[in-house]
Design an enzyme around this catalytic site. Structure first.
Site, PDB file in Angstrom:
ATOM      1  N   CYS A 112       1.221  -1.501  -0.183  1.00  0.00           N
ATOM      2  CA  CYS A 112       0.018  -0.050   0.331  1.00  0.00           C
ATOM      3  C   CYS A 112       0.788   1.106  -0.027  1.00  0.00           C
ATOM      4  CB  CYS A 112      -1.362  -0.072   1.392  1.00  0.00           C
ATOM      5  SG  CYS A 112      -2.011  -1.890   1.367  1.00  0.00           S
ATOM      6  N   HIS A 235      -3.298   7.065   3.376  1.00  0.00           N
ATOM      7  CA  HIS A 235      -3.791   6.057   2.280  1.00  0.00           C
ATOM      8  C   HIS A 235      -5.323   5.673   2.834  1.00  0.00           C
ATOM      9  CE1 HIS A 235      -4.167   2.186   1.453  1.00  0.00           C
ATOM     10  NE2 HIS A 235      -3.383   1.259   2.681  1.00  0.00           N
ATOM     11  N   ASN A 265     -10.303   0.315   0.858  1.00  0.00           N
ATOM     12  CA  ASN A 265      -8.463  -0.393   0.697  1.00  0.00           C
ATOM     13  C   ASN A 265      -8.661  -0.307  -0.943  1.00  0.00           C
ATOM     14  OD1 ASN A 265      -5.983  -0.204   0.844  1.00  0.00           O
ATOM     15  ND2 ASN A 265      -6.616  -1.549   3.048  1.00  0.00           N
TER      16      ASN A 265
HETATM   17  O1  UT7 Z   1      -2.981  -1.649   3.781  1.00  0.00           O
HETATM   18  C1  UT7 Z   1      -2.838  -2.004   4.647  1.00  0.00           C
HETATM   19  C2  UT7 Z   1      -4.524  -2.645   4.991  1.00  0.00           C
HETATM   20  N1  UT7 Z   1      -4.806  -3.079   5.887  1.00  0.00           N
HETATM   21  C3  UT7 Z   1      -6.067  -2.485   6.930  1.00  0.00           C
HETATM   22  O2  UT7 Z   1      -5.223  -2.243   7.030  1.00  0.00           O
HETATM   23  C4  UT7 Z   1      -6.035  -3.516   8.473  1.00  0.00           C
HETATM   24  C5  UT7 Z   1      -6.003  -2.565  10.022  1.00  0.00           C
HETATM   25  N2  UT7 Z   1      -6.459  -2.992  10.642  1.00  0.00           N
HETATM   26  C6  UT7 Z   1      -8.000  -2.595  10.619  1.00  0.00           C
HETATM   27  O3  UT7 Z   1      -8.453  -1.927   9.805  1.00  0.00           O
HETATM   28  C7  UT7 Z   1      -8.594  -3.231  12.452  1.00  0.00           C
HETATM   29  O4  UT7 Z   1      -8.466  -4.491  12.634  1.00  0.00           O
HETATM   30  C8  UT7 Z   1     -10.072  -4.075  11.540  1.00  0.00           C
HETATM   31  C9  UT7 Z   1     -10.687  -3.038  10.612  1.00  0.00           C
HETATM   32  C10 UT7 Z   1      -9.163  -5.475  10.530  1.00  0.00           C
HETATM   33  C11 UT7 Z   1     -10.728  -4.813  12.224  1.00  0.00           C
HETATM   34  O5  UT7 Z   1     -10.974  -3.963  13.521  1.00  0.00           O
HETATM   35  P1  UT7 Z   1     -11.036  -3.758  14.832  1.00  0.00           P
HETATM   36  O6  UT7 Z   1     -11.654  -2.945  16.313  1.00  0.00           O
HETATM   37  O7  UT7 Z   1      -9.170  -4.139  15.693  1.00  0.00           O
HETATM   38  O8  UT7 Z   1     -11.386  -5.273  15.576  1.00  0.00           O
HETATM   39  P2  UT7 Z   1     -10.378  -6.378  16.703  1.00  0.00           P
HETATM   40  O9  UT7 Z   1      -9.688  -7.363  14.971  1.00  0.00           O
HETATM   41  O10 UT7 Z   1     -10.122  -6.181  17.423  1.00  0.00           O
HETATM   42  O11 UT7 Z   1     -12.066  -7.473  16.195  1.00  0.00           O
HETATM   43  C12 UT7 Z   1     -13.428  -7.434  16.979  1.00  0.00           C
HETATM   44  C13 UT7 Z   1     -13.986  -8.272  16.764  1.00  0.00           C
HETATM   45  C14 UT7 Z   1     -13.436  -9.955  16.691  1.00  0.00           C
HETATM   46  O12 UT7 Z   1     -14.396 -10.750  16.951  1.00  0.00           O
HETATM   47  P3  UT7 Z   1     -14.334 -11.643  18.970  1.00  0.00           P
HETATM   48  O13 UT7 Z   1     -13.171 -11.482  18.466  1.00  0.00           O
HETATM   49  O14 UT7 Z   1     -14.056  -9.563  19.292  1.00  0.00           O
HETATM   50  O15 UT7 Z   1     -15.107 -12.248  19.248  1.00  0.00           O
HETATM   51  C15 UT7 Z   1     -13.662  -9.986  15.319  1.00  0.00           C
HETATM   52  O16 UT7 Z   1     -13.083 -11.600  15.288  1.00  0.00           O
HETATM   53  O17 UT7 Z   1     -14.557  -8.358  15.394  1.00  0.00           O
HETATM   54  C16 UT7 Z   1     -14.892  -9.405  14.542  1.00  0.00           C
HETATM   55  N3  UT7 Z   1     -14.879  -9.389  13.201  1.00  0.00           N
HETATM   56  C17 UT7 Z   1     -15.894  -8.903  12.339  1.00  0.00           C
HETATM   57  N4  UT7 Z   1     -16.984  -8.840  12.760  1.00  0.00           N
HETATM   58  C18 UT7 Z   1     -17.796  -8.061  11.973  1.00  0.00           C
HETATM   59  C19 UT7 Z   1     -13.917  -9.012  12.502  1.00  0.00           C
HETATM   60  N5  UT7 Z   1     -14.089  -9.122  11.110  1.00  0.00           N
HETATM   61  C20 UT7 Z   1     -15.708  -8.512  10.906  1.00  0.00           C
HETATM   62  C21 UT7 Z   1     -16.621  -8.622  10.106  1.00  0.00           C
HETATM   63  N6  UT7 Z   1     -17.719  -8.370  10.538  1.00  0.00           N
HETATM   64  N7  UT7 Z   1     -16.139  -8.506   9.411  1.00  0.00           N
END
Ligand code: UT7
Length: 310
Positions: A112, A235, A265
């Site tokens: 990215c 980004h 993204n």
């Molecule tokens: O270009 C670079 C590419 N990557 C990025 O920029 C990613 C950077 N990271 C992020 O943007 C965030 O970490 C995410 C959007 C990927 C995730 O957000 P978060 O606030 O960090 O959530 P989390 O990973 O802490 O997950 C919270 C919960 C989890 O459930 P449990 O374990 O708490 O029960 C996940 O399983 O949300 C769950 N979860 C979802 N629920 C519904 C993860 N993805 C989803 C989804 N829909 N799509």
């Protein structure tokens, strides 16, 4: 001789995939996606369009906008993690499509942050006097490496392309300073096996820290301050990451470019796509100071301070 943007263009596939559409594919909700990422919809390229086709559409616009022809190009750089094939490069495919006979061509692999790496590479060729017109394209068909059964990643990405022509510009304009970096020890957090694999939380922490720090470092290198910034173009990965960098620079909301809600993204394409949208909205004028900042798999990062105008 300063290198600056003399032409710019973008291309986005027509097909829209909304959060409601995703609710039917994976266990997710519009509420979760918008509140955690800011993304409402993204574009998906048709089966008959691969990365080089997306790049071609954006490049044509940028070349026309620069008021040159493809034969005036000295070098083509394509930043992508989704090349049609490992080789030939997308840049060579694009060279053929454009008929840019004189141009050397290669791909840049910095995920990215690839567009930042591309601009900085082009700048060296232009400022050394070796080349005059360099085309840099960020183009991604991320839908082909997305696991549509993995809700952690399927909701985040979209397809698209953005292109600029970099060339000599008048004194005081163009790329004023840059900051590039990499940390291979973080490679495990974001990579491709068959599909995109990601440790979202680790990437999130890294991105928040690095985007803020790189933006401040590039301003310092340019001898400028936060108050000088007219537009921050981060980004477009996640609105919460973008907001953190905006707050680090103490900028008002209207001074940060935002397209993540519409396109998700798009990796290396997200920054040039966003700049085009700001131009079309009349929000960039000559001599504005633009700070672009990106991060990605590698890990990689890059920031550029650019004074707009030819
Ligand atoms: O270009 C670079 C590419 N990557 C990025 O920029 C990613 C950077 N990271 C992020 O943007 C965030 O970490 C995410 C959007 C990927 C995730 O957000 P978060 O606030 O960090 O959530 P989390 O990973 O802490 O997950 C919270 C919960 C989890 O459930 P449990 O374990 O708490 O029960 C996940 O399983 O949300 C769950 N979860 C979802 N629920 C519904 C993860 N993805 C989803 C989804 N829909 N799509």
């Amino acid at each position: 001789m300063n290198a600056g943007v003399i032409g710019i263009g973008r291309y986005l596939p027509e097909k829209i995939l909304t959060n409601a559409d995703l609710e039917k594919i994976v266990d997710t909700s519009d509420e979760w996606i918008t509140s955690r990422t800011g993304i409402e919809e993204r574009r998906i390229a048709s089966d008959d369009m691969d990365t080089a086709d997306l790049a071609f559409e954006a490049a044509k616009v940028a070349i026309e906008n620069a008021n040159i022809t493809a034969e005036d190009l000295d070098l083509i750089l394509v930043a992508t993690v989704t090349p049609n094939t490992p080789f030939p490069s997308v840049a060579c495919m694009l060279q053929e499509k454009l008929g840019a006979k004189k141009a050397a061509a290669m791909d840049v692999s910095a995920a990215c942050a690839g567009f930042m790496y591309g601009i900085v590479t082009a700048k060296q060729f232009i400022e050394s006097g070796a080349y005059k017109n360099v085309l840099i394209v960020g183009a991604e068909k991320l839908s082909k490496i997305t696991d549509w059964e993995d809700r952690n990643t399927a909701v985040l990405f979209g397809d698209g392309a953005g292109a600029v022509v970099l060339g000599p510009v008048s004194e005081g304009r163009g790329v004023l300073a840059f900051e590039l970096g990499a940390d291979g020890t973080g490679g495990q957090y974001l990579y491709q096996e068959k599909y995109i694999m990601m440790n979202g939380r680790e990437v999130f922490k890294f991105a928040v820290r690095q985007m803020g720090e790189s933006s401040l470092q590039v301003l310092e290198k340019a001898g400028l301050t936060k108050e000088d910034v007219d537009l921050l173009v981060p980004h477009q990965a996640n609105i919460r990451i973008m907001e953190a960098s905006r707050q680090r620079l103490e900028l008002p909301v209207e001074k940060m470019s935002k397209t993540v809600h519409k396109y998700g993204n798009t990796s290396s394409a997200s920054i040039p796509i966003s700049i085009v949208e700001e131009l079309e909205a009349g929000k960039i004028k000559d001599d504005d100071l633009i700070v672009m900042v990106g991060f990605g798999g590698g890990l990689t990062w890059g920031a550029i301070a650019l004074r707009w105008g030819r």
